[in-house]
Design an enzyme around this catalytic site. Sequence first.
Site, mmCIF file in Angstrom:
data_model
loop_
_atom_site.group_PDB
_atom_site.id
_atom_site.type_symbol
_atom_site.label_atom_id
_atom_site.label_comp_id
_atom_site.label_asym_id
_atom_site.label_seq_id
_atom_site.Cartn_x
_atom_site.Cartn_y
_atom_site.Cartn_z
ATOM 1 N N CYS A 118 9.554 0.722 13.351
ATOM 2 C CA CYS A 118 8.648 0.134 14.338
ATOM 3 C C CYS A 118 9.303 0.008 15.716
ATOM 4 O O CYS A 118 8.609 -0.201 16.709
ATOM 5 C CB CYS A 118 8.179 -1.236 13.881
ATOM 6 S SG CYS A 118 7.253 -1.188 12.345
ATOM 7 N N HIS A 243 6.701 -6.501 19.615
ATOM 8 C CA HIS A 243 6.103 -5.719 18.534
ATOM 9 C C HIS A 243 4.990 -6.532 17.876
ATOM 10 O O HIS A 243 5.184 -7.693 17.509
ATOM 11 C CB HIS A 243 7.194 -5.377 17.516
ATOM 12 C CG HIS A 243 6.689 -4.711 16.282
ATOM 13 N ND1 HIS A 243 5.677 -3.773 16.304
ATOM 14 C CD2 HIS A 243 7.063 -4.835 14.982
ATOM 15 C CE1 HIS A 243 5.441 -3.353 15.069
ATOM 16 N NE2 HIS A 243 6.267 -3.982 14.250
ATOM 17 N N ASN A 273 -0.726 -4.025 12.583
ATOM 18 C CA ASN A 273 0.631 -3.603 12.923
ATOM 19 C C ASN A 273 0.647 -2.072 12.958
ATOM 20 O O ASN A 273 0.545 -1.425 11.920
ATOM 21 C CB ASN A 273 1.585 -4.152 11.850
ATOM 22 C CG ASN A 273 3.028 -3.758 12.074
ATOM 23 O OD1 ASN A 273 3.321 -2.803 12.782
ATOM 24 N ND2 ASN A 273 3.926 -4.476 11.435
HETATM 25 O O1 UT7 Z 1 6.527 -3.939 11.478
HETATM 26 C C1 UT7 Z 1 7.692 -3.865 10.749
HETATM 27 C C2 UT7 Z 1 8.220 -5.206 10.473
HETATM 28 N N1 UT7 Z 1 7.369 -5.897 9.508
HETATM 29 C C3 UT7 Z 1 7.063 -7.170 9.702
HETATM 30 O O2 UT7 Z 1 7.441 -7.734 10.703
HETATM 31 C C4 UT7 Z 1 6.338 -7.894 8.590
HETATM 32 C C5 UT7 Z 1 6.812 -9.324 8.528
HETATM 33 N N2 UT7 Z 1 6.238 -10.050 7.405
HETATM 34 C C6 UT7 Z 1 4.970 -10.509 7.380
HETATM 35 O O3 UT7 Z 1 4.188 -10.269 8.278
HETATM 36 C C7 UT7 Z 1 4.573 -11.412 6.240
HETATM 37 O O4 UT7 Z 1 5.706 -11.643 5.429
HETATM 38 C C8 UT7 Z 1 3.426 -10.825 5.332
HETATM 39 C C9 UT7 Z 1 2.108 -10.883 6.090
HETATM 40 C C10 UT7 Z 1 3.720 -9.412 4.924
HETATM 41 C C11 UT7 Z 1 3.279 -11.705 4.082
HETATM 42 O O5 UT7 Z 1 3.020 -13.043 4.466
HETATM 43 P P1 UT7 Z 1 3.916 -14.257 3.890
HETATM 44 O O6 UT7 Z 1 3.383 -15.469 4.498
HETATM 45 O O7 UT7 Z 1 5.365 -13.931 4.162
HETATM 46 O O8 UT7 Z 1 3.588 -14.209 2.356
HETATM 47 P P2 UT7 Z 1 4.597 -14.053 1.113
HETATM 48 O O9 UT7 Z 1 4.956 -12.612 0.943
HETATM 49 O O10 UT7 Z 1 5.708 -15.060 1.224
HETATM 50 O O11 UT7 Z 1 3.662 -14.497 -0.082
HETATM 51 C C12 UT7 Z 1 3.182 -15.852 -0.207
HETATM 52 C C13 UT7 Z 1 2.140 -15.899 -1.297
HETATM 53 C C14 UT7 Z 1 2.552 -15.201 -2.590
HETATM 54 O O12 UT7 Z 1 1.957 -15.899 -3.661
HETATM 55 P P3 UT7 Z 1 2.807 -16.933 -4.563
HETATM 56 O O13 UT7 Z 1 3.938 -16.127 -5.119
HETATM 57 O O14 UT7 Z 1 3.270 -17.990 -3.592
HETATM 58 O O15 UT7 Z 1 1.820 -17.404 -5.561
HETATM 59 C C15 UT7 Z 1 1.907 -13.838 -2.480
HETATM 60 O O16 UT7 Z 1 1.652 -13.264 -3.744
HETATM 61 O O17 UT7 Z 1 0.969 -15.198 -0.842
HETATM 62 C C16 UT7 Z 1 0.619 -14.186 -1.774
HETATM 63 N N3 UT7 Z 1 0.063 -13.055 -1.026
HETATM 64 C C17 UT7 Z 1 -1.230 -12.924 -0.759
HETATM 65 N N4 UT7 Z 1 -2.295 -13.682 -1.062
HETATM 66 C C18 UT7 Z 1 -3.498 -13.282 -0.637
HETATM 67 C C19 UT7 Z 1 0.738 -12.005 -0.472
HETATM 68 N N5 UT7 Z 1 -0.126 -11.195 0.157
HETATM 69 C C20 UT7 Z 1 -1.355 -11.741 -0.012
HETATM 70 C C21 UT7 Z 1 -2.639 -11.365 0.401
HETATM 71 N N6 UT7 Z 1 -3.680 -12.160 0.078
HETATM 72 N N7 UT7 Z 1 -2.859 -10.241 1.130
#
Ligand code: UT7
Length: 317
Positions: A118, A243, A273
């Site tokens: 990115c 970004h 993104n």
């Molecule tokens: O561009 C290149 C660089 N990339 C980035 O900068 C991405 C940076 N990261 C992010 O934007 C975020 O980490 C994400 C949007 C990808 C994920 O959000 P998060 O707040 O970090 O969620 P998480 O991965 O910590 O997951 C939290 C919970 C989990 O459930 P449990 O284990 O707590 O029960 C996931 O399974 O949210 C769940 N989850 C979802 N729930 C509903 C993960 N994705 C989803 C979803 N819908 N789409």
Amino acid sequence: MSASPTPTPRLLGVGGYLPSRTLTNPALETMVETSDQWILERTGIATRHIAADDESVATMAVEAGAKAIAASGIDASDIDLVLSATCSMPYAVPGAAATIAHGLGIPAPGACDVNAGCASFTYALAWAADAIKAGSARRVLVTGSEKISPFIDYTDRSVCIIFGDGAGAAVLAADDRGGVGPVVWGSDGEQAAAIQVPAGEQYLRMDGAAVFRWATSQMVDVARRACASANVAIEDLAAFVPHQANLRIVDSLARSLKIPTEKVSRNVVDTGNTSAASVPLALDRLVQEGRTTSGDPMLLMAFGAGLTYAAQVVNCP
Ligand code: UT7
């Protein structure tokens, strides 16, 4: 050989292109177990664009590049270097840059692709500026274009909700006014697996939480160093163009840097993104909305797969 003054690079114009097809949060609700509310709360994203079958990294870059060249007031034939920033080519060879140049009617420029995930566009912009300073190019087209959707697993809810396709472009040229600050860049290869298409596999896998922590904890210092090396106080920035990865990351960085929201690009909301396209698309949006004044300093910053990052202060075209 007699010494001649070092040429200084300047940003002359920008352009953007988004495919017409969109993928909204309610549409994603029918594909994976997620909700419009979760996506909005955790990412700020409402919709993203998805390229058509007959659109590619190169065709989208040509669309954005043509607008950037027109905005620059130069002729395509004046360009002597084309850098294509992308990490989503469907094959390893050839790169897109020469095809983009051909599509724009630029005769025989230097042409190559730059892949720093990115952060590819901000890396390419720095190399374009350095090529102008070194005298190896006078007018450079830098495109950031991603057709990342073929690399997205639309059954993986932790990844498919954030990414979208699109392209942005910028023209840099030797110009006595100058206006491109030094780049601050770096990497952390220990975290290479945090964003990867594993060998032999088709889809991008991401440890989103790890990338989130890294970006929000490390990029503030990178932003400060980019401003300091350009001798620009953060409060004097006219715009902050980070970004567009996730609105929570954008807003967290802006808060830490004490940059008011009205100066911050936040178009991740309706582009998602777009990886290497995100900074030039956000720049183009600022210009299109009349939110910039020519010559004002903006801070550009991107981070991503590698992990890699690059930031620089650039004056508005
Ligand atoms: O561009 C290149 C660089 N990339 C980035 O900068 C991405 C940076 N990261 C992010 O934007 C975020 O980490 C994400 C949007 C990808 C994920 O959000 P998060 O707040 O970090 O969620 P998480 O991965 O910590 O997951 C939290 C919970 C989990 O459930 P449990 O284990 O707590 O029960 C996931 O399974 O949210 C769940 N989850 C979802 N729930 C509903 C993960 N994705 C989803 C979803 N819908 N789409």
